[in-house]
Design a protein around this motif. Structure first.
Motif, PDB file in Angstrom:
ATOM      1  N   ASN A  15       2.650  10.567  -4.390  1.00 31.29           N
ATOM      2  CA  ASN A  15       3.567  10.191  -3.319  1.00 31.29           C
ATOM      3  C   ASN A  15       2.912  10.311  -1.946  1.00 31.29           C
ATOM      4  O   ASN A  15       3.160   9.504  -1.057  1.00 31.29           O
ATOM      5  N   ALA A  16       2.069  11.337  -1.762  1.00 36.06           N
ATOM      6  CA  ALA A  16       1.360  11.509  -0.488  1.00 36.06           C
ATOM      7  C   ALA A  16       0.428  10.323  -0.256  1.00 36.06           C
ATOM      8  O   ALA A  16       0.360   9.784   0.850  1.00 36.06           O
ATOM      9  N   TRP A  17      -0.284   9.910  -1.307  1.00 38.24           N
ATOM     10  CA  TRP A  17      -1.163   8.746  -1.192  1.00 38.24           C
ATOM     11  C   TRP A  17      -0.350   7.492  -0.868  1.00 38.24           C
ATOM     12  O   TRP A  17      -0.684   6.741   0.045  1.00 38.24           O
ATOM     13  N   LEU A  18       0.731   7.276  -1.626  1.00 34.27           N
ATOM     14  CA  LEU A  18       1.545   6.076  -1.415  1.00 34.27           C
ATOM     15  C   LEU A  18       2.121   6.027  -0.004  1.00 34.27           C
ATOM     16  O   LEU A  18       2.138   4.968   0.626  1.00 34.27           O
ATOM     17  N   LYS A  19       2.580   7.159   0.485  1.00 37.04           N
ATOM     18  CA  LYS A  19       3.137   7.217   1.838  1.00 37.04           C
ATOM     19  C   LYS A  19       2.086   6.768   2.858  1.00 37.04           C
ATOM     20  O   LYS A  19       2.350   5.902   3.694  1.00 37.04           O
ATOM     21  N   ASN A  20       0.885   7.340   2.775  1.00 33.78           N
ATOM     22  CA  ASN A  20      -0.187   6.956   3.704  1.00 33.78           C
ATOM     23  C   ASN A  20      -0.607   5.502   3.519  1.00 33.78           C
ATOM     24  O   ASN A  20      -0.878   4.795   4.489  1.00 33.78           O
ATOM     25  N   TYR A  21      -0.645   5.085   2.265  1.00 35.06           N
ATOM     26  CA  TYR A  21      -1.010   3.696   1.944  1.00 35.06           C
ATOM     27  C   TYR A  21       0.001   2.729   2.543  1.00 35.06           C
ATOM     28  O   TYR A  21      -0.373   1.724   3.156  1.00 35.06           O
ATOM     29  N   TYR A  22       1.292   3.019   2.394  1.00 34.36           N
ATOM     30  CA  TYR A  22       2.322   2.135   2.942  1.00 34.36           C
ATOM     31  C   TYR A  22       2.280   2.096   4.470  1.00 34.36           C
ATOM     32  O   TYR A  22       2.472   1.044   5.074  1.00 34.36           O
ATOM     33  N   TYR A  23       2.011   3.233   5.100  1.00 34.55           N
ATOM     34  CA  TYR A  23       1.881   3.240   6.564  1.00 34.55           C
ATOM     35  C   TYR A  23       0.684   2.383   6.991  1.00 34.55           C
ATOM     36  O   TYR A  23       0.749   1.650   7.982  1.00 34.55           O
ATOM     37  N   ALA A  59      -6.254  -8.073  -1.283  1.00 38.51           N
ATOM     38  CA  ALA A  59      -7.073  -7.775  -2.461  1.00 38.51           C
ATOM     39  C   ALA A  59      -7.685  -6.389  -2.338  1.00 38.51           C
ATOM     40  O   ALA A  59      -7.628  -5.579  -3.278  1.00 38.51           O
ATOM     41  N   LEU A  60      -8.263  -6.086  -1.177  1.00 40.40           N
ATOM     42  CA  LEU A  60      -8.884  -4.778  -0.962  1.00 40.40           C
ATOM     43  C   LEU A  60      -7.845  -3.661  -1.045  1.00 40.40           C
ATOM     44  O   LEU A  60      -8.081  -2.626  -1.683  1.00 40.40           O
ATOM     45  N   ALA A  61      -6.692  -3.863  -0.422  1.00 44.20           N
ATOM     46  CA  ALA A  61      -5.642  -2.841  -0.419  1.00 44.20           C
ATOM     47  C   ALA A  61      -5.151  -2.558  -1.842  1.00 44.20           C
ATOM     48  O   ALA A  61      -4.980  -1.395  -2.235  1.00 44.20           O
ATOM     49  N   ASN A  62      -4.935  -3.610  -2.630  1.00 44.27           N
ATOM     50  CA  ASN A  62      -4.495  -3.417  -4.019  1.00 44.27           C
ATOM     51  C   ASN A  62      -5.569  -2.713  -4.840  1.00 44.27           C
ATOM     52  O   ASN A  62      -5.258  -1.871  -5.693  1.00 44.27           O
ATOM     53  N   TYR A  63      -6.823  -3.037  -4.575  1.00 41.01           N
ATOM     54  CA  TYR A  63      -7.924  -2.378  -5.280  1.00 41.01           C
ATOM     55  C   TYR A  63      -7.933  -0.877  -4.967  1.00 41.01           C
ATOM     56  O   TYR A  63      -8.024  -0.037  -5.873  1.00 41.01           O
ATOM     57  N   LEU A  64      -7.849  -0.535  -3.668  1.00 39.30           N
ATOM     58  CA  LEU A  64      -7.857   0.872  -3.262  1.00 39.30           C
ATOM     59  C   LEU A  64      -6.678   1.629  -3.858  1.00 39.30           C
ATOM     60  O   LEU A  64      -6.830   2.756  -4.349  1.00 39.30           O
ATOM     61  N   ASP A  65      -5.509   1.011  -3.834  1.00 41.12           N
ATOM     62  CA  ASP A  65      -4.318   1.656  -4.373  1.00 41.12           C
ATOM     63  C   ASP A  65      -4.449   1.881  -5.877  1.00 41.12           C
ATOM     64  O   ASP A  65      -4.137   2.961  -6.384  1.00 41.12           O
ATOM     65  N   ALA A  66      -4.925   0.869  -6.571  1.00 41.69           N
ATOM     66  CA  ALA A  66      -5.091   1.003  -8.016  1.00 41.69           C
ATOM     67  C   ALA A  66      -6.097   2.102  -8.353  1.00 41.69           C
ATOM     68  O   ALA A  66      -5.884   2.890  -9.282  1.00 41.69           O
ATOM     69  N   GLN A  67      -7.190   2.168  -7.591  1.00 42.70           N
ATOM     70  CA  GLN A  67      -8.204   3.193  -7.834  1.00 42.70           C
ATOM     71  C   GLN A  67      -7.634   4.595  -7.661  1.00 42.70           C
ATOM     72  O   GLN A  67      -7.993   5.515  -8.381  1.00 42.70           O
ATOM     73  N   ARG A  68      -6.720   4.762  -6.690  1.00 37.70           N
ATOM     74  CA  ARG A  68      -6.101   6.069  -6.453  1.00 37.70           C
ATOM     75  C   ARG A  68      -4.959   6.345  -7.430  1.00 37.70           C
ATOM     76  O   ARG A  68      -4.415   7.434  -7.460  1.00 37.70           O
ATOM     77  N   SER A  69      -4.589   5.339  -8.209  1.00 31.81           N
ATOM     78  CA  SER A  69      -3.437   5.472  -9.117  1.00 31.81           C
ATOM     79  C   SER A  69      -3.837   5.313 -10.579  1.00 31.81           C
ATOM     80  O   SER A  69      -3.082   4.794 -11.380  1.00 31.81           O
ATOM     81  N   GLY A  70      -5.059   5.718 -10.903  1.00 35.72           N
ATOM     82  CA  GLY A  70      -5.481   5.685 -12.299  1.00 35.72           C
ATOM     83  C   GLY A  70      -6.474   4.596 -12.652  1.00 35.72           C
ATOM     84  O   GLY A  70      -6.886   4.484 -13.797  1.00 35.72           O
TER      85      GLY A  70
END
Length: 196
Positions: A15-23, A59-70
C-alpha cells in the motif's frame, strides 16, 4: 501468528508503494496536461514528443509497478499493458507522419486496450490492497474515451494535442483520488492501532 504478521507487513508495504506510485502518476499526468494546454497546444515539435512520451511513460510506469508487485510474470495484465503501450508509442511516431487524426485513432485503440488491462489489474488488487474503485472507474472510462477518440478521428474536426488532454486529466484525477484514499485509509488504520 507470524504468518499473519508477515501478510500484514507485505500489505502495508504494498500500500505504501501504491500510494507513492499513484501520487507520481498524478504528478506526471498533471504536468503533461498543463504543458499540452499551454506550450504544446499549437502543434509544435514539443507536442509530437509529448504524444509519443505519454504511452512510453505509461509503459515504464506499469513496468515499475509490476516489478514492485511481484514481477511481470505474476502481473500479466500489466505485462500486456507494457507491451501495448510500447507498441502505441511506436505507432504514434508513425502516425505523426500522416495526420493528427491518425494519432488520435492510435490513442483511441490504446485507451480501449490499456483501460481494459488497468481494470483487470485493479480488480486483481481489490482483495489485497483495497481502495481500487477509482482505478476500476478509470479503466472503464479509459475504454469509453478510446471509443470516442476513434469516432472523433474519423471526422472532419481539427485535431490537436488539446483533444487528448482531457483524457490525461481524468487519468490524473483518478490517480490522485486513489493516492488520497490510500493515504487516508493508512492514517485511519494507524490511529486505530494506536488507540488499541
Amino acid at each position: 501468528m507470524s504468518a499473519q504478521m508477515n501478510d500484514q507487513s507485505r500489505a502495508l508495504s504494498s500500500n505504501a508503494w501504491l500510494k507513492n506510485y499513484y501520487y507520481l502518476r498524478f504528478a506526471v499526468s498533471a504536468a503533461w496536461v498543463s504543458a499540452a494546454l499551454t506550450v504544446a497546444k499549437t502543434g509544435s515539435p514539443l507536442a509530437a514528443v509529448m504524444l509519443v512520451a505519454y504511452p512510453a511513460w505509461d509503459a515504464l510506469a506499469n513496468y515499475l509497478d509490476a516489478q514492485r508487485s511481484g514481477g511481470l510474470g505474476r502481473n500479466k495484465s500489466q505485462l500486456l499493458n507494457v507491451v501495448v503501450s510500447v507498441i502505441t508509442a511506436i505507432a504514434v511516431t508513425v502516425a505523426l507522419g500522416r495526420s493528427m487524426n491518425a494519432v488520435l485513432a492510435v490513442y483511441g485503440v490504446w485507451a480501449v486496450v490499456s483501460g481494459a488491462f488497468q481494470l483487470v489489474t485493479a480488480l486483481r488488487r481489490w482483495k489485497t490492497n483495497g481502495a481500487q474503485w477509482a482505478m476500476i472507474l478509470s479503466g472503464a472510462q479509459s475504454a469509453l474515451a478510446g471509443l470516442f477518440f476513434v469516432k472523433m478521428a474519423s471526422g472532419m474536426e481539427a485535431i490537436g494535442i488539446a483533444n487528448v488532454a482531457p483524457y490525461a486529466a481524468f487519468g490524473a484525477f483518478y490517480f490522485l483520488v486513489s493516492a488520497v484514499w490510500l493515504s487516508v485509509g493508512g492514517a485511519l488504520r494507524k490511529s486505530a492501532r494506536a488507540v488499541s
